[in-house]
Motif scaffolding. Structure first.
Motif, PDB file in Angstrom:
ATOM      1  N   GLY A 292      -6.889 -17.589 -13.324  1.00  0.00           N
ATOM      2  CA  GLY A 292      -5.540 -17.100 -12.788  1.00  0.00           C
ATOM      3  C   GLY A 292      -5.183 -18.685 -12.249  1.00  0.00           C
ATOM      4  N   GLU A 293      -3.599 -19.025 -12.284  1.00  0.00           N
ATOM      5  CA  GLU A 293      -3.356 -20.510 -11.769  1.00  0.00           C
ATOM      6  C   GLU A 293      -2.006 -20.156 -11.494  1.00  0.00           C
ATOM      7  OE1 GLU A 293      -3.758 -23.289 -14.950  1.00  0.00           O
ATOM      8  OE2 GLU A 293      -2.490 -22.423 -16.132  1.00  0.00           O
ATOM      9  N   GLY A 294      -1.742 -21.072 -10.557  1.00  0.00           N
ATOM     10  CA  GLY A 294      -0.172 -20.869  -9.909  1.00  0.00           C
ATOM     11  C   GLY A 294      -0.132 -20.747  -8.503  1.00  0.00           C
TER      12      GLY A 294
ATOM     13  N   GLY B 145      -5.509  -9.073 -19.498  1.00  0.00           N
ATOM     14  CA  GLY B 145      -6.584  -7.941 -19.374  1.00  0.00           C
ATOM     15  C   GLY B 145      -5.975  -6.575 -18.735  1.00  0.00           C
ATOM     16  N   PRO B 146      -6.921  -5.785 -19.033  1.00  0.00           N
ATOM     17  CA  PRO B 146      -6.799  -4.431 -18.524  1.00  0.00           C
ATOM     18  C   PRO B 146      -7.057  -4.164 -16.932  1.00  0.00           C
ATOM     19  CG  PRO B 146      -8.763  -4.248 -19.298  1.00  0.00           C
ATOM     20  CD  PRO B 146      -8.143  -5.762 -19.547  1.00  0.00           C
ATOM     21  N   ASP B 147      -6.315  -3.325 -16.484  1.00  0.00           N
ATOM     22  CA  ASP B 147      -6.472  -2.619 -15.309  1.00  0.00           C
ATOM     23  C   ASP B 147      -6.605  -3.509 -14.019  1.00  0.00           C
ATOM     24  OD1 ASP B 147      -6.832  -0.353 -13.465  1.00  0.00           O
ATOM     25  OD2 ASP B 147      -8.812  -0.102 -13.918  1.00  0.00           O
ATOM     26  N   TYR B 148      -5.842  -4.696 -13.906  1.00  0.00           N
ATOM     27  CA  TYR B 148      -5.904  -5.688 -12.801  1.00  0.00           C
ATOM     28  C   TYR B 148      -5.318  -4.947 -11.681  1.00  0.00           C
ATOM     29  CZ  TYR B 148      -6.829  -9.617 -16.036  1.00  0.00           C
ATOM     30  OH  TYR B 148      -7.400 -10.483 -16.855  1.00  0.00           O
ATOM     31  N   LYS B 149      -6.185  -5.275 -10.513  1.00  0.00           N
ATOM     32  CA  LYS B 149      -5.875  -5.018  -9.126  1.00  0.00           C
ATOM     33  C   LYS B 149      -5.540  -6.047  -8.169  1.00  0.00           C
ATOM     34  CE  LYS B 149      -6.213  -0.402 -10.481  1.00  0.00           C
ATOM     35  NZ  LYS B 149      -5.140   0.060 -11.310  1.00  0.00           N
ATOM     36  N   LEU B 150      -4.868  -5.994  -7.238  1.00  0.00           N
ATOM     37  CA  LEU B 150      -4.520  -6.955  -6.384  1.00  0.00           C
ATOM     38  C   LEU B 150      -5.086  -6.581  -4.919  1.00  0.00           C
ATOM     39  CD1 LEU B 150      -3.019  -9.941  -6.207  1.00  0.00           C
ATOM     40  CD2 LEU B 150      -1.139  -8.577  -4.919  1.00  0.00           C
ATOM     41  N   TYR B 151      -5.954  -7.362  -3.984  1.00  0.00           N
ATOM     42  CA  TYR B 151      -6.438  -6.813  -3.033  1.00  0.00           C
ATOM     43  C   TYR B 151      -6.166  -8.227  -2.141  1.00  0.00           C
ATOM     44  CZ  TYR B 151      -9.724  -3.496  -5.227  1.00  0.00           C
ATOM     45  OH  TYR B 151     -10.232  -2.281  -5.662  1.00  0.00           O
ATOM     46  N   LEU B 152      -6.036  -7.825  -0.715  1.00  0.00           N
ATOM     47  CA  LEU B 152      -6.078  -8.910   0.238  1.00  0.00           C
ATOM     48  C   LEU B 152      -7.503  -8.647   1.113  1.00  0.00           C
ATOM     49  CD1 LEU B 152      -2.885  -8.469   2.019  1.00  0.00           C
ATOM     50  CD2 LEU B 152      -3.250  -9.863   0.307  1.00  0.00           C
TER      51      LEU B 152
ATOM     52  N   VAL C 206      -7.561 -11.047  -7.278  1.00  0.00           N
ATOM     53  CA  VAL C 206      -7.182 -10.243  -8.554  1.00  0.00           C
ATOM     54  C   VAL C 206      -8.595 -10.040  -9.118  1.00  0.00           C
ATOM     55  CG1 VAL C 206      -6.095 -10.157 -10.908  1.00  0.00           C
ATOM     56  CG2 VAL C 206      -4.790 -11.547  -9.190  1.00  0.00           C
ATOM     57  N   TRP C 207      -8.555  -8.564  -9.209  1.00  0.00           N
ATOM     58  CA  TRP C 207      -9.679  -8.087  -9.706  1.00  0.00           C
ATOM     59  C   TRP C 207      -9.735  -7.048 -10.874  1.00  0.00           C
ATOM     60  CZ3 TRP C 207     -14.930  -8.764  -9.011  1.00  0.00           C
ATOM     61  CH2 TRP C 207     -15.904  -7.355  -9.266  1.00  0.00           C
ATOM     62  N   CYS C 208     -10.524  -6.922 -12.005  1.00  0.00           N
ATOM     63  CA  CYS C 208     -10.264  -5.939 -13.186  1.00  0.00           C
ATOM     64  C   CYS C 208     -11.349  -4.880 -12.653  1.00  0.00           C
ATOM     65  CB  CYS C 208     -10.844  -6.422 -14.435  1.00  0.00           C
ATOM     66  SG  CYS C 208     -10.771  -5.634 -15.771  1.00  0.00           S
TER      67      CYS C 208
ATOM     68  N   ALA D 214      -8.686 -16.008  -7.252  1.00  0.00           N
ATOM     69  CA  ALA D 214      -8.321 -15.560  -5.724  1.00  0.00           C
ATOM     70  C   ALA D 214      -7.778 -16.867  -5.161  1.00  0.00           C
ATOM     71  CB  ALA D 214      -9.756 -15.526  -4.836  1.00  0.00           C
ATOM     72  N   ALA D 215      -6.972 -16.816  -4.344  1.00  0.00           N
ATOM     73  CA  ALA D 215      -6.338 -17.793  -3.587  1.00  0.00           C
ATOM     74  C   ALA D 215      -6.038 -17.559  -1.807  1.00  0.00           C
ATOM     75  CB  ALA D 215      -4.799 -17.888  -3.965  1.00  0.00           C
TER      76      ALA D 215
END
Length: 158
Positions: free
Chosen positions: A68-70, A88-95, A143-145, A154-155
Motif C-alpha cells: 500500500g502507499e499513500g 486482492g480479495p477480502d481486505y480488512k482494516l484493523y487498528l 490492512v490484512w488479507c 501498515a501506517a
C-alpha cells in the motif's frame, strides 16, 4: 507413447487451470470493486482528521503483490486513504496498539487489535469506525488479507 502423451496433456491442462484460477483470484476483486471515492471526497473527509500516517511499499512483509502507499487519515468517525493498495480479495482494516510490518507481528498483536471493517476499493477508501471505537487508543492502521492470511501494509498514525 500414448501414456506419455496423455500425462503431458493432463499436466499442461492442470497448469493452465491453476494459472487461470490464480489470475481469477487476483482479477475478481478488481472487477467487482465498487467505485472508489473521488480524490475530492477523500480530501474533504480527511479535513476532519486528528491523526495521519503513510502507507509505504518498503515494509518488511510487503512485496510486489502485497503493498500500500499513500496518506492515511484517521478522524473520530473513519479511516481514510488517499492512495493505493495492491488489489486482492477480502481486505480488512484493523487498528493496532503497536506499529507492525510483519505477519508474525500481526498474529502476535491481533488479540489487542480492533477490526474496523472491510476495504473494498484499491484506489482511495473511506472506512467508517464502528461505534465505540476510539482511535486515540491505538497507534497504527493495518490492512490484512483474511482469506490468505497476508500482511498488506501498515501506517503509524500517532
Amino acid at each position: 507413447m500414448n501414456a506419455r502423451r496423455w500425462l503431458l496433456g493432463a499436466a499442461t491442462h492442470l497448469l493452465a487451470l491453476g494459472a487461470g484460477f490464480a489470475l481469477g483470484v487476483y482479477l475478481l476483486p478488481i472487477l467487482i470493486a465498487p467505485q472508489a471515492p473521488s480524490a475530492q471526497a477523500v480530501r474533504s473527509e480527511a479535513a476532519a482528521a486528528r491523526y495521519s500516517g503513510t502507507f509505504r511499499r518498503d515494509l518488511k512483509d510487503s512485496d510486489a503483490l502485497h503493498w500500500g502507499e499513500g496518506k492515511v487519515s484517521v478522524t473520530p468517525a473513519s479511516v481514510i486513504l488517499d492512495g493505493e493498495l495492491a488489489p486482492g480479495p477480502d481486505y480488512k482494516l484493523y487498528l493496532s496498539p503497536e506499529y507492525l510490518e510483519t505477519e508474525a507481528d500481526f498474529h502476535r498483536l491481533k488479540p489487542a487489535m480492533v477490526r474496523v471493517g472491510d476495504v473494498k476499493t484499491f484506489n482511495n477508501f473511506v472506512v467508517p469506525l464502528p461505534p465505540g471505537v476510539d482511535p486515540a487508543r491505538y497507534t497504527t492502521v493495518v490492512v490484512w488479507c483474511e482469506t490468505f492470511g497476508q500482511f498488506i501494509t501498515a501506517a503509524k498514525y500517532r
